[in-house]
Design a protein around this motif. Structure first.
Motif, PDB file in Angstrom:
ATOM      1  N   LEU A 111       0.802  -1.217   0.000  1.00 18.20           N
ATOM      2  CA  LEU A 111       0.000   0.000   0.000  1.00 18.20           C
ATOM      3  C   LEU A 111       0.838   1.272   0.000  1.00 18.20           C
ATOM      4  CD1 LEU A 111      -2.855  -1.292   2.292  1.00 18.20           C
ATOM      5  CD2 LEU A 111      -3.107  -0.477  -0.056  1.00 18.20           C
ATOM      6  N   PRO A 112       2.011   1.323   0.681  1.00 19.55           N
ATOM      7  CA  PRO A 112       2.840   2.539   0.561  1.00 19.55           C
ATOM      8  C   PRO A 112       3.282   2.804  -0.874  1.00 19.55           C
ATOM      9  CG  PRO A 112       3.502   1.258   2.478  1.00 19.55           C
ATOM     10  CD  PRO A 112       2.543   0.409   1.714  1.00 19.55           C
ATOM     11  N   GLU A 113       3.692   1.750  -1.590  1.00 18.54           N
ATOM     12  CA  GLU A 113       4.119   1.923  -2.979  1.00 18.54           C
ATOM     13  C   GLU A 113       2.944   2.321  -3.876  1.00 18.54           C
ATOM     14  OE1 GLU A 113       6.956  -0.364  -0.731  1.00 18.54           O
ATOM     15  OE2 GLU A 113       4.825  -0.705  -1.103  1.00 18.54           O
ATOM     16  N   ILE A 114       1.766   1.746  -3.616  1.00 16.93           N
ATOM     17  CA  ILE A 114       0.583   2.103  -4.408  1.00 16.93           C
ATOM     18  C   ILE A 114       0.241   3.580  -4.197  1.00 16.93           C
ATOM     19  CG2 ILE A 114      -1.890   1.684  -4.685  1.00 16.93           C
ATOM     20  CD1 ILE A 114      -1.363  -1.241  -3.915  1.00 16.93           C
ATOM     21  N   CYS A 115       0.311   4.041  -2.958  1.00 19.97           N
ATOM     22  CA  CYS A 115       0.042   5.456  -2.677  1.00 19.97           C
ATOM     23  C   CYS A 115       1.069   6.356  -3.366  1.00 19.97           C
ATOM     24  CB  CYS A 115       0.050   5.702  -1.169  1.00 19.97           C
ATOM     25  SG  CYS A 115      -1.365   4.985  -0.293  1.00 19.97           S
ATOM     26  N   ASP A 116       2.331   5.947  -3.360  1.00 15.39           N
ATOM     27  CA  ASP A 116       3.364   6.732  -4.045  1.00 15.39           C
ATOM     28  C   ASP A 116       3.068   6.833  -5.537  1.00 15.39           C
ATOM     29  OD1 ASP A 116       4.674   7.098  -1.674  1.00 15.39           O
ATOM     30  OD2 ASP A 116       6.154   5.504  -2.002  1.00 15.39           O
ATOM     31  N   ALA A 117       2.595   5.726  -6.119  1.00 11.19           N
ATOM     32  CA  ALA A 117       2.269   5.734  -7.553  1.00 11.19           C
ATOM     33  C   ALA A 117       1.098   6.662  -7.849  1.00 11.19           C
ATOM     34  CB  ALA A 117       1.962   4.315  -8.027  1.00 11.19           C
ATOM     35  N   ILE A 118       0.146   6.748  -6.937  1.00  7.90           N
ATOM     36  CA  ILE A 118      -1.031   7.601  -7.150  1.00  7.90           C
ATOM     37  C   ILE A 118      -0.647   9.079  -7.129  1.00  7.90           C
ATOM     38  CG2 ILE A 118      -3.224   8.332  -6.114  1.00  7.90           C
ATOM     39  CD1 ILE A 118      -3.626   5.434  -5.205  1.00  7.90           C
ATOM     40  N   VAL A 119       0.222   9.459  -6.196  1.00  8.00           N
ATOM     41  CA  VAL A 119       0.562  10.886  -6.049  1.00  8.00           C
ATOM     42  C   VAL A 119       1.727  11.308  -6.941  1.00  8.00           C
ATOM     43  CG1 VAL A 119      -0.271  10.882  -3.675  1.00  8.00           C
ATOM     44  CG2 VAL A 119       2.148  10.464  -4.115  1.00  8.00           C
ATOM     45  N   ARG A 120       2.385  10.318  -7.578  1.00  6.80           N
ATOM     46  CA  ARG A 120       3.531  10.664  -8.412  1.00  6.80           C
ATOM     47  C   ARG A 120       3.094  11.565  -9.571  1.00  6.80           C
ATOM     48  NH1 ARG A 120       5.241   5.714  -9.692  1.00  6.80           N
ATOM     49  NH2 ARG A 120       6.308   5.545  -7.671  1.00  6.80           N
ATOM     50  N   GLY A 121       3.773  12.675  -9.726  1.00  4.53           N
ATOM     51  CA  GLY A 121       3.461  13.605 -10.797  1.00  4.53           C
ATOM     52  C   GLY A 121       2.329  14.559 -10.475  1.00  4.53           C
ATOM     53  N   SER A 122       1.722  14.433  -9.282  1.00  8.38           N
ATOM     54  CA  SER A 122       0.631  15.329  -8.894  1.00  8.38           C
ATOM     55  C   SER A 122       1.169  16.439  -7.991  1.00  8.38           C
ATOM     56  CB  SER A 122      -0.463  14.555  -8.159  1.00  8.38           C
ATOM     57  OG  SER A 122       0.006  14.119  -6.884  1.00  8.38           O
ATOM     58  N   ARG A 123       0.274  17.329  -7.611  1.00 13.21           N
ATOM     59  CA  ARG A 123       0.660  18.438  -6.737  1.00 13.21           C
ATOM     60  C   ARG A 123       0.290  18.164  -5.277  1.00 13.21           C
ATOM     61  NH1 ARG A 123      -1.149  23.772 -10.298  1.00 13.21           N
ATOM     62  NH2 ARG A 123       0.156  23.303 -12.123  1.00 13.21           N
ATOM     63  N   VAL A 124       0.020  16.934  -4.970  1.00 16.47           N
ATOM     64  CA  VAL A 124      -0.358  16.568  -3.604  1.00 16.47           C
ATOM     65  C   VAL A 124       0.820  16.820  -2.658  1.00 16.47           C
ATOM     66  CG1 VAL A 124      -0.980  14.636  -2.104  1.00 16.47           C
ATOM     67  CG2 VAL A 124      -2.059  14.883  -4.338  1.00 16.47           C
ATOM     68  N   LYS A 125       0.560  17.551  -1.586  1.00 18.10           N
ATOM     69  CA  LYS A 125       1.613  17.892  -0.636  1.00 18.10           C
ATOM     70  C   LYS A 125       1.521  17.078   0.662  1.00 18.10           C
ATOM     71  CE  LYS A 125       2.109  22.638  -2.327  1.00 18.10           C
ATOM     72  NZ  LYS A 125       2.064  24.083  -1.968  1.00 18.10           N
ATOM     73  N   TYR A 126       0.389  16.466   0.924  1.00  9.60           N
ATOM     74  CA  TYR A 126       0.245  15.671   2.142  1.00  9.60           C
ATOM     75  C   TYR A 126       0.720  14.245   1.876  1.00  9.60           C
ATOM     76  CZ  TYR A 126      -4.045  14.503  -0.395  1.00  9.60           C
ATOM     77  OH  TYR A 126      -4.936  14.128  -1.363  1.00  9.60           O
ATOM     78  N   ASP A 127       0.903  13.483   2.954  1.00 11.21           N
ATOM     79  CA  ASP A 127       1.374  12.096   2.860  1.00 11.21           C
ATOM     80  C   ASP A 127       0.155  11.175   2.721  1.00 11.21           C
ATOM     81  OD1 ASP A 127       2.474   9.591   3.134  1.00 11.21           O
ATOM     82  OD2 ASP A 127       3.815  10.138   4.781  1.00 11.21           O
ATOM     83  N   LEU A 128      -0.154  10.778   1.473  1.00 15.41           N
ATOM     84  CA  LEU A 128      -1.328   9.949   1.214  1.00 15.41           C
ATOM     85  C   LEU A 128      -1.235   8.618   1.950  1.00 15.41           C
ATOM     86  CD1 LEU A 128      -3.991   9.507  -0.348  1.00 15.41           C
ATOM     87  CD2 LEU A 128      -2.613   8.554  -2.211  1.00 15.41           C
ATOM     88  N   ASN A 129      -0.046   8.026   1.983  1.00 17.31           N
ATOM     89  CA  ASN A 129       0.106   6.736   2.657  1.00 17.31           C
ATOM     90  C   ASN A 129      -0.162   6.860   4.153  1.00 17.31           C
ATOM     91  OD1 ASN A 129       1.048   3.904   2.979  1.00 17.31           O
ATOM     92  ND2 ASN A 129       2.716   4.903   4.083  1.00 17.31           N
ATOM     93  N   ALA A 130       0.311   7.958   4.764  1.00 15.99           N
ATOM     94  CA  ALA A 130       0.075   8.149   6.200  1.00 15.99           C
ATOM     95  C   ALA A 130      -1.416   8.254   6.489  1.00 15.99           C
ATOM     96  CB  ALA A 130       0.798   9.402   6.691  1.00 15.99           C
ATOM     97  N   VAL A 131      -2.161   8.927   5.603  1.00 17.61           N
ATOM     98  CA  VAL A 131      -3.608   9.055   5.792  1.00 17.61           C
ATOM     99  C   VAL A 131      -4.279   7.690   5.679  1.00 17.61           C
ATOM    100  CG1 VAL A 131      -5.727  10.072   4.891  1.00 17.61           C
ATOM    101  CG2 VAL A 131      -3.623  11.428   4.928  1.00 17.61           C
ATOM    102  N   LEU A 132      -3.964   6.960   4.606  1.00 14.53           N
ATOM    103  CA  LEU A 132      -4.590   5.655   4.398  1.00 14.53           C
ATOM    104  C   LEU A 132      -4.229   4.694   5.520  1.00 14.53           C
ATOM    105  CD1 LEU A 132      -6.311   3.875   2.562  1.00 14.53           C
ATOM    106  CD2 LEU A 132      -4.233   3.256   1.325  1.00 14.53           C
ATOM    107  N   GLN A 133      -2.979   4.675   5.926  1.00  4.01           N
ATOM    108  CA  GLN A 133      -2.540   3.789   7.008  1.00  4.01           C
ATOM    109  C   GLN A 133      -3.291   4.085   8.294  1.00  4.01           C
ATOM    110  OE1 GLN A 133       1.826   3.328   7.797  1.00  4.01           O
ATOM    111  NE2 GLN A 133       1.293   4.190   9.786  1.00  4.01           N
ATOM    112  N   THR A 134      -3.438   5.358   8.627  1.00  8.06           N
ATOM    113  CA  THR A 134      -4.140   5.734   9.856  1.00  8.06           C
ATOM    114  C   THR A 134      -5.614   5.347   9.792  1.00  8.06           C
ATOM    115  OG1 THR A 134      -2.629   7.594  10.211  1.00  8.06           O
ATOM    116  CG2 THR A 134      -4.750   7.681  11.342  1.00  8.06           C
TER     117      THR A 134
END
Length: 616
Positions: free
Chosen positions: A105-128
């Motif tokens: 799931l961390p790698e999947i989240c990295d792939a989702i935000v790659r190339g985007s302007r997302v500044k928050y940690d998507l993996n941290a949100v999903l994990q929590t």
């Protein structure tokens, strides 16, 4: 601790050893085998591998002394605790993070935000959100507050969490497929048979969602929360979920659709997701009667897939119904309790043919002889509309215990129905199980005037029709396997209903306290991922400790309870004090996670190392 080097034909091996006393005698044990010096030099890029090994031994000695050092904590009855200090911390996530990371799931989240302007940690949100759904399920805003009580609290804001929900909604199929592929490296997935079913979840609102127009494309987007046939007979708007599960009870994929849509139409789109995203094409589909439309059966046959589905006996033609319940041609499928030796017992189950009337007559003479025995027979029926009928194999079963259960429930409902007739309560029935199902109401008028007389009675014809089918159940299938094997496969279908009950009762998936469609879908993604992690963890624990669960299987309920019970008292500057009941299950969870949290106190450095290790 000290180092030891041993020369071999392949090179020099390095070991870290120490001396211990066992039964009053000194003994040398190997703490760590590091392998060849040449491999150490390549792996760690050190100029002198011997010096690197000696330095590691020195560090391990210091860590051991630090861990063995007694910790003294001073408390004062005068000093007040700090505001918002949160001395009690949740620690169950420590047992979940290793599996969360192995599912990629961390790698999947990295792939989702790659190339985007997302500044928050998507993996941290999903994990929590996923771990919190297991440990303390509640609304998203409340989750953010309780998550501050983790040993490692999150560092993102509420707004980041809601933005992440919107982002995750557009990548649900990507996440599901990635989790499935990564799970294959954790355990084999028995996905040659998949089970599909639907349920629905209610919202604490009164009105339907309106249709909206996409300003960019002009497309009409149907409202998601709609009034429909609620499984819980609630008047609130609902959304529906269709889910696939494999033969081990692990969820595969899900789809959310509006509450007023027919669930029959949800099967084919999700099968296309399995084909396109998962790469799954060859499997057997098992569904219930509500999803057993002729279109779905023909679709699977056209795609080269087999199916097993519940077949409604009353919907069959009259001659086929007669063949289903006729007493001739029955065989034994299962006998759960082998201690009973009744007259129908046979040496080769499934081969001898019985007359069901004679078997039931023997049961009346010697009660208990049919307990836990299931009979079956096979017939061929013609399915499909006129002009395009096709032959279909139908396996009919008879279970006497099931027949007695239906008679008992019908007697209760008939007693309630008679009270309704006596009181002339004319309110319409709410469901098939409603006792009004047996009541007929006739409004009598004179010359077209308003009805002044109402007659109510029990529909005896309907009661007789149901009584004739007591204990009988039928399955339609395209499989050519032995009937007993088909029935054995089908018997596992109930597990998907248990998954739905768990999401509703233990994961509190409903009511849903979100209003936007994208965030609602992400909410169910979080519940889905939490369920996947729990089911894989359950199977891992059972596989690693077969003797412990040989007589009493490990239930999801007890697993969730054990995870929620893992808490620590935080002693600032000293460490963490375990505040949970140590059991065999908590020890097994620690062994699986590769941590030890059962000591009297866990130093801060050790706890930090535990969280670092489970994220590897």
């Amino acid at each position: 601790m000290y180092t030891r080097f041993q020369n071999t034909s392949k090179g020099t091996n390095a070991y870290i050893q120490k001396s211990v006393r066992v039964d009053g005698r000194s003994k040398t044990i190997t703490v760590k085998c590091l392998g060849l010096l040449s491999d150490i030099q390549k792996k760690h890029g050190c100029a002198d591998p011997r010096q690197w090994v000696e330095e590691l031994a020195r560090q391990m000695t210091l860590e051991e002394k630090e861990n063995n050092k007694k910790i003294t904590v001073d408390f004062s009855p005068v000093n007040a605790i700090g505001k918002d200090s949160r001395p009690l911390r949740h620690g169950g996530d420590l047992m979940l993070l290793g599996l969360y990371n192995r599912l990629g799931l961390p790698e999947i989240c990295d792939a989702i935000v790659r190339g985007s302007r997302v500044k928050y940690d998507l993996n941290a949100v999903l994990q929590t959100l996923v771990t919190s759904r297991i440990l303390f399920p509640c609304s998203k805003s409340r989750t953010m507050e309780l998550a501050k009580g983790f040993v490692k609290p999150p560092k993102f804001s509420d707004n980041d969490m809601y933005r992440a929900l919107s982002l995750l909604a557009g990548n649900i199929d990507l996440i599901q497929a990635g989790v499935y592929r990564n799970s294959l490296s954790i355990l084999p997935r028995r996905d040659k048979v998949v089970f599909y079913d639907c349920t629905n979840y209610y919202f604490e609102i009164e009105d339907n969602d309106p249709d909206v127009i996409d300003t960019g494309t002009g497309e009409i987007i149907a409202g998601l929360r709609r009034h429909g046939r609620s499984k819980e007979h609630r008047p609130n708007p609902i959304v529906q979920m269709g889910m696939f599960m494999d033969y081990d009870g692990i969820p595969l994929a899900f789809k959310i659709f509006p509450g007023n849509e027919s669930e029959q139409k949800s099967l084919q789109p999700l099968e296309e997701v399995l084909n396109r995203r998962f790469g799954m094409t060859d499997y057997v589909v098992s569904t219930d009667a509500g999803l057993a439309a002729e279109d779905n059966r023909r679709y699977n046959m056209a795609e080269g897939r087999e199916y097993i589905c519940v077949q409604s006996i009353p919907q069959l033609p009259k001659e086929d119904r007669r063949m289903c319940v006729s007493p001739e041609g029955w065989r034994v499928a299962f006998r759960k309790n082998a201690l009973h030796r009744e007259p129908v017992d046979i040496k080769n189950p499934g081969r001898e043919i019985f007359n069901l009337e004679e078997v039931i007559e023997n049961e009346a003479k010697r009660p208990g002889m049919l307990k836990d025995t299931t009979f079956y027979k096979e017939i061929i029926v013609q399915k499909g509309p006129d002009g395009s009928k096709r032959p279909e194999r139908v396996i009919v079963t008879y279970d006497h215990g099931f027949a007695l259960y239906l008679r008992h429930k019908r007697a209760e409902n008939l007693a309630r129905a008679k009270k309704i007739v006596d009181r002339k309560q004319t309110r319409s029935r709410q469901s098939q199980q409603d006792p009004r199902h047996y009541v007929t109401t006739t409004h009598k008028t004179r010359n077209g005037e308003k009805a002044i007389k109402i007659e109510m009675a029990i529909n005896t014809d309907l009661v007789a029709q149901e009584q004739a089918l007591d204990g009988f159940y039928a399955y339609g299938t395209s499989l050519d396997d032995e009937a007993v094997d088909v029935l054995r496969i089908r018997s596992f279908h109930h597990e998907i209903e248990h998954i739905f009950r768990t999401t509703k009762s233990f994961l509190d998936a409903r009511p849903v306290f979100l209003s936007r469609q994208d965030r609602i879908k992400s909410h169910f993604l979080i519940c889905f991922l939490a369920m996947v992690i729990l089911k894989i963890l359950q199977r891992q624990l059972t596989g690693a400790n077969p003797e412990c669960y040989k007589t009493e299987p490990l239930s999801i309920d007890s697993l969730i309870s054990a995870l929620r019970d893992i808490r620590f008292a935080h002693l600032p500057g000293s460490g963490y004090l375990p505040m949970f009941n140590r059991t065999d299950l908590t020890d097994q969870l620690q062994d699986l996670a590769g941590v030890n949290i059962s000591t009297q106190i866990i130093p801060t450095r050790t706890m930090t190392a535990n969280y670092r290790n489970v994220k590897v």
